[in-house]
Design a protein around this motif. Sequence first.
Motif, PDB file in Angstrom:
ATOM      1  N   LEU A 360      -5.221   9.098 -21.508  1.00 39.65           N
ATOM      2  CA  LEU A 360      -5.643   7.323 -22.240  1.00 39.65           C
ATOM      3  C   LEU A 360      -5.943   6.198 -22.338  1.00 39.65           C
ATOM      4  O   LEU A 360      -6.153   4.905 -22.432  1.00 39.65           O
ATOM      5  CB  LEU A 360      -5.963   7.750 -23.519  1.00 39.65           C
ATOM      6  CG  LEU A 360      -5.670   8.951 -24.504  1.00 39.65           C
ATOM      7  CD1 LEU A 360      -5.271   9.551 -25.351  1.00 39.65           C
ATOM      8  CD2 LEU A 360      -7.332   9.399 -24.354  1.00 39.65           C
ATOM      9  N   GLY A 361      -5.122   6.109 -20.592  1.00 39.03           N
ATOM     10  CA  GLY A 361      -4.855   4.578 -20.273  1.00 39.03           C
ATOM     11  C   GLY A 361      -3.905   4.592 -20.339  1.00 39.03           C
ATOM     12  O   GLY A 361      -3.163   2.951 -20.331  1.00 39.03           O
ATOM     13  N   VAL A 362      -2.676   4.768 -20.965  1.00 36.52           N
ATOM     14  CA  VAL A 362      -1.550   4.344 -22.536  1.00 36.52           C
ATOM     15  C   VAL A 362      -0.626   4.965 -21.522  1.00 36.52           C
ATOM     16  O   VAL A 362      -0.350   6.399 -21.670  1.00 36.52           O
ATOM     17  CB  VAL A 362      -1.758   5.035 -23.527  1.00 36.52           C
ATOM     18  CG1 VAL A 362      -0.153   4.672 -24.292  1.00 36.52           C
ATOM     19  CG2 VAL A 362      -3.001   4.873 -24.409  1.00 36.52           C
ATOM     20  N   LYS A 363       0.708   4.349 -21.156  1.00 39.12           N
ATOM     21  CA  LYS A 363       2.185   4.837 -21.203  1.00 39.12           C
ATOM     22  C   LYS A 363       3.087   5.213 -21.722  1.00 39.12           C
ATOM     23  O   LYS A 363       2.580   4.374 -22.943  1.00 39.12           O
ATOM     24  CB  LYS A 363       2.476   3.848 -19.106  1.00 39.12           C
ATOM     25  CG  LYS A 363       1.168   3.702 -18.290  1.00 39.12           C
ATOM     26  CD  LYS A 363       1.056   4.709 -17.223  1.00 39.12           C
ATOM     27  CE  LYS A 363      -0.203   4.846 -16.369  1.00 39.12           C
ATOM     28  NZ  LYS A 363      -0.474   5.974 -15.685  1.00 39.12           N
ATOM     29  N   ILE A 364       4.307   5.452 -21.421  1.00 37.34           N
ATOM     30  CA  ILE A 364       5.231   5.584 -22.275  1.00 37.34           C
ATOM     31  C   ILE A 364       6.251   5.106 -22.120  1.00 37.34           C
ATOM     32  O   ILE A 364       6.522   5.070 -20.964  1.00 37.34           O
ATOM     33  CB  ILE A 364       5.333   7.849 -22.222  1.00 37.34           C
ATOM     34  CG1 ILE A 364       4.093   8.030 -22.627  1.00 37.34           C
ATOM     35  CG2 ILE A 364       6.381   7.511 -23.465  1.00 37.34           C
ATOM     36  CD1 ILE A 364       3.793   7.672 -24.278  1.00 37.34           C
ATOM     37  N   TRP A 365       6.806   4.642 -22.851  1.00 37.19           N
ATOM     38  CA  TRP A 365       8.188   4.102 -23.279  1.00 37.19           C
ATOM     39  C   TRP A 365       8.766   4.885 -24.287  1.00 37.19           C
ATOM     40  O   TRP A 365       8.523   5.360 -24.665  1.00 37.19           O
ATOM     41  CB  TRP A 365       8.770   2.821 -23.836  1.00 37.19           C
ATOM     42  CG  TRP A 365       7.849   1.434 -22.428  1.00 37.19           C
ATOM     43  CD1 TRP A 365       6.590   1.634 -21.834  1.00 37.19           C
ATOM     44  CD2 TRP A 365       8.028   0.470 -22.435  1.00 37.19           C
ATOM     45  NE1 TRP A 365       6.248   0.464 -21.333  1.00 37.19           N
ATOM     46  CE2 TRP A 365       7.509  -0.504 -21.254  1.00 37.19           C
ATOM     47  CE3 TRP A 365       9.388   0.152 -22.374  1.00 37.19           C
ATOM     48  CZ2 TRP A 365       7.805  -1.652 -20.963  1.00 37.19           C
ATOM     49  CZ3 TRP A 365      10.185  -1.469 -22.118  1.00 37.19           C
ATOM     50  CH2 TRP A 365       9.652  -1.753 -21.105  1.00 37.19           C
TER      51      TRP A 365
END
Length: 628
Positions: A360-365
């Motif tokens: 989805l083009g989302v990275k995780i912190w």
Amino acid sequence: MNLFKTGMIMVSCLGAFNASAQTTSLKSPDGNIAFQWQFNEGNIFFDVTKAGELVIEKSPVVFSIDGKTLTDDCHASAPRFYNIDETYATRGAHSKAVNRANGMTLAVKGASGDEFTIDARAYDDGVAFRILAPGKSGAERVPDEATTFVIPEGSLIWYHDMYAHYEGLHLKKEISEVQNGEWAAPPITIQLPDNHGYLCISEAALRNYAGMSLQADGKRGLVTRLGHAQPAGYPFAHDYSLEEAQRLSAPAAIAGDIATPWRSIIIADDLNELVNTDLIANLSPAPDKKLFPKGVNTDWVKPGRSVWCWLDGGERTVEGMKEFSRLAGELGFEYNTVDAFWYRWTDEQIKDLVDYSDKLGVKIWLWRHGRDVRDPQKRKELFDRCQRLGIVGLKLDAMSHESKEFIDLYQACLKEAAEHKLMLNIHGSNKPTGEVRSWPNEMSREGVHGLEYGKHQFEWTTHNVTLPFTRFVVGAGDYTPVVFGERRLETSWCHQIATALVFNSSVIFFGSHPQNILDNPAVDLFKSMPAEWDETIVLPQSEIGEIAAFARRKGDTWYLAVLNGSQERTMQFPLSFLNDGWYEGTVYKDRPGDGASIKKERVFCRNTDSLTGRMRSGGGYIVKFTKK
């Protein structure tokens, strides 16, 4: 010690020295600021003038090692002058920093033969100095300071005490009203009398040293106090006050050479100059090219916007965080920050979320408590695991101390995170001291009274229109902006949204549930909102504690974002900041009778036009200008 690095050139015409009177002066490149040093009866004093007017009155420099005051009964040799002239990419109020200064070093010797060096610089937007004391390799010594900054009579000062170290609420006082013994957490903003501009006192390049606090002497002086070691037997987090730390422990020892951080004074004619200062970053070391080959533009260091479930609800499971990532993708946000509940997850579950979000083009912190990074081996294991699983950033919390041991921990975390290509957001932290330049992977840090305190009953309005000219002057802050529910208290939706545009944070960690953002009438604004800026102009209507009006540019798009204080206002905003040609403007403004709503309008305008903003108490006004 090697004082002179790339960008510094030795010259001989930047100041003056009177050997018999033991006085020396240093002028800024534009000649407007003068930094004077005096050796009077064996003691060291400095003062600062701008356009011939005193902005810092005669102030004593006090520096000691192992309880022995080196600045007593001393004299200086002739100074060596140098200059600096460079530019570099940065983040914050603008995208390019100008680092131009005149500097000098003074070799100082005491009656007992002790030697040290004063390194001073004068910029067009302020002055700074540090003390360097050579030492024997491996030998530990304990430095301490009591340098005073004497503020001109009639000045106004905005400061807060050491509550939670850096999460206090600002007071506004005339300098003579600040009582002996009161604590002040830098940065300290000062408005000089008779419209002579502003000062902001802080420190830069804090490393291998304890952090600086200030304490009033009741005589218009602010005295330097160093952070002491964490009291023995006390918990990790901020469960004790700085006063207790001073009483229960001692300053930390330093092995080898001692270099104090830069004692820094930003000097500005107006609020626009104050917000646009580069002084703190300019005084900080350039980043390691091996870790950051393109500085702030290094490929894996990416500003952006993040959803976050802590303030406004959300299912705290893998599936719940997948839903947050889906909503983040719908908003066009780059990140999803997962809080402490991920501790219970397996590597497979974390990787499942990472892979799902990535599509989805989302990275995780991930959030992590600071106690889990104090041990070097545990820290390495955590960073290794994050890198292996595709995590791009860590929010390290409960780091709220300014002893040398914690400053060393900040530096170790930033360096080792960079080696693992991890971005950091440091919470429960001290003030920024130029990390945006030295450690571009630090995307934000707390050190600010933000929305996590939202249910405490106080007025957000005055606080929010004070922060842009106090805490945010020296660097990014994670205020966790924007909520639409009860946590916003008396502020309007427009005011809440404007905080995300006015408060600098290279990753904006939004407090609101992403579905509430998607359901908001201003959702189109959130979808295009930048997290970094090419240019910032603070409009002249701005006043500390009353109104903050910012015009900010990213590429060809301009944003006008206004935070209103406690008084209802109608104001004219000339659009002279726009470039030539026509713009289409989308206006987001308060509805007079309902703070939980937004009225949108479309306008077409040029830089010769003005717009009228009508703002409720605790309200806001926003316009996005798109070039036609």
